[in-house]
Design a protein around this motif. Structure first.
Motif, short mmCIF file in Angstrom:
data_model
loop_
_atom_site.label_atom_id
_atom_site.label_comp_id
_atom_site.label_asym_id
_atom_site.label_seq_id
_atom_site.Cartn_x
_atom_site.Cartn_y
_atom_site.Cartn_z
N UNK A 1 0.84 -1.19 0.00
CA UNK A 1 0.00 0.00 0.00
C UNK A 1 0.88 1.25 0.00
N UNK A 2 2.01 1.13 0.68
CA UNK A 2 3.03 2.18 0.65
C UNK A 2 4.20 1.63 -0.14
N UNK A 3 4.33 2.04 -1.38
CA UNK A 3 5.31 1.46 -2.29
C UNK A 3 6.68 2.13 -2.11
N UNK A 4 7.75 1.46 -2.57
CA UNK A 4 9.09 2.06 -2.47
C UNK A 4 9.12 3.46 -3.07
N UNK A 5 9.70 4.39 -2.32
CA UNK A 5 9.79 5.78 -2.75
C UNK A 5 8.67 6.66 -2.22
N UNK A 6 7.67 6.05 -1.54
CA UNK A 6 6.58 6.84 -0.99
C UNK A 6 7.08 7.75 0.13
N UNK B 1 14.15 -0.53 -3.76
CA UNK B 1 14.79 -1.82 -3.97
C UNK B 1 16.15 -1.63 -4.62
N UNK B 2 17.17 -2.21 -4.02
CA UNK B 2 18.52 -2.19 -4.57
C UNK B 2 18.96 -3.65 -4.73
N UNK B 3 19.01 -4.12 -5.97
CA UNK B 3 19.30 -5.53 -6.22
C UNK B 3 20.64 -5.96 -5.63
N UNK B 4 21.68 -5.15 -5.80
CA UNK B 4 23.01 -5.51 -5.30
C UNK B 4 22.98 -5.64 -3.77
#
Length: 264
Positions: free
Chosen positions: A32-37, A81-84
């Protein structure tokens, strides 16, 4: 002798902070609160119908646990999200989840085993019904949290909880194979079977293998923003389902979250 009003007030404040924190954490893990919110304290307080103090403290806890970041001159926002970084995180999670499964096996009773079997059975029904990805992730979170609860080691929980939370946060943002939920559930069933057999060492091995395989699948994943070629945008806060402009996956009408209840 009765407690002083000040102590009662402090206890109520701490409980309200805990409830505010749990509400925000659940909203993040349910996407509901997505990355960058942006996590605006005044707006959060307004929507949750609480004062700013418990919200401010709850946001600080989210930052501590890695579910939010403090951005200079902009304030707090849900972690991106940071894949590394996640690949490194899963290396640590592999060891800790293995330990969690081993300790849980040593502590396992009939009630704990029944709870785990209920979770995987519900997960099986969810996959069979074609439910959205959020339902799969919620059951995945519940399964691993139950292992930690059965393990009953406060130090392990303190170390693993933020790692697991950040890992599950990423699942909403990753492009993964359509068979990923099925593979994860099959691996959960293998963990439960090993625990039911009363073999702590094998349960640890199976759990570590599960996280290791997740890490391999993660290495083949890209974020949604990477796939689209766009730059992640800073989103405004809202606890309305689908309020970012996308429809709710279950087809429900937009609804507002319930306010956090004031302790009585």
């Amino acid at each position: 002798m009765s407690e002083s009003p000040a102590l009662e007030s402090n206890a109520s404040g701490e409980l309200l902070t805990d409830r505010t924190y749990e509400a925000l954490k659940a909203a993040i893990l349910r996407n509901q609160l997505t990355p960058g919110t942006a996590l605006s304290v005044p707006e959060l307080a307004r929507q949750l119908e609480v004062s700013r103090t418990p919200v401010r403290e709850a946001v600080q806890r989210l930052i501590y646990e890695g579910l939010a970041d403090h951005v200079s001159r902009r304030g707090a926002e849900v972690s991106k999200v940071d894949i590394a970084d996640l690949r490194q995180l899963y290396v640590v999670r592999e060891s800790l989840e293995g330990l969690s499964a081993r300790l849980a096996t040593e502590n396992l009773d009939q009630g704990g085993l029944a709870t785990l079997r209920e979770i995987v059975a519900e997960h099986e029904r969810v996959l069979g019904s074609g439910a959205d990805n959020a339902a799969h992730i919620e059951l995945d979170v519940r399964f691993h949290r139950t292992l930690r609860d059965i393990a009953a080691n406060a130090h392990l929980t303190a170390a693993l909880e933020p790692i697991a939370g950040r890992s599950h946060l990423a699942l909403h943002s990753l492009w993964r194979g359509k068979d990923a939920p099925r593979l994860a559930l099959d691996e959960h069933i293998q963990i439960v079977d090993a625990m039911a057999a009363g073999d702590p060492e094998f349960a640890e091995t199976v759990a570590r293998r599960h996280i290791s395989r997740l890490r391999v699948r993660l290495s083949q994943a890209t974020t949604r923003d990477d796939r689209s070629g766009g730059t992640p945008r800073r989103r405004n806060f809202s606890l309305l389902v689908g309020d970012d402009g996308s429809p709710d996956p279950a087809g429900r009408a937009h609804r507002r979250t319930r306010p956090v209840e004031t302790p009585r």
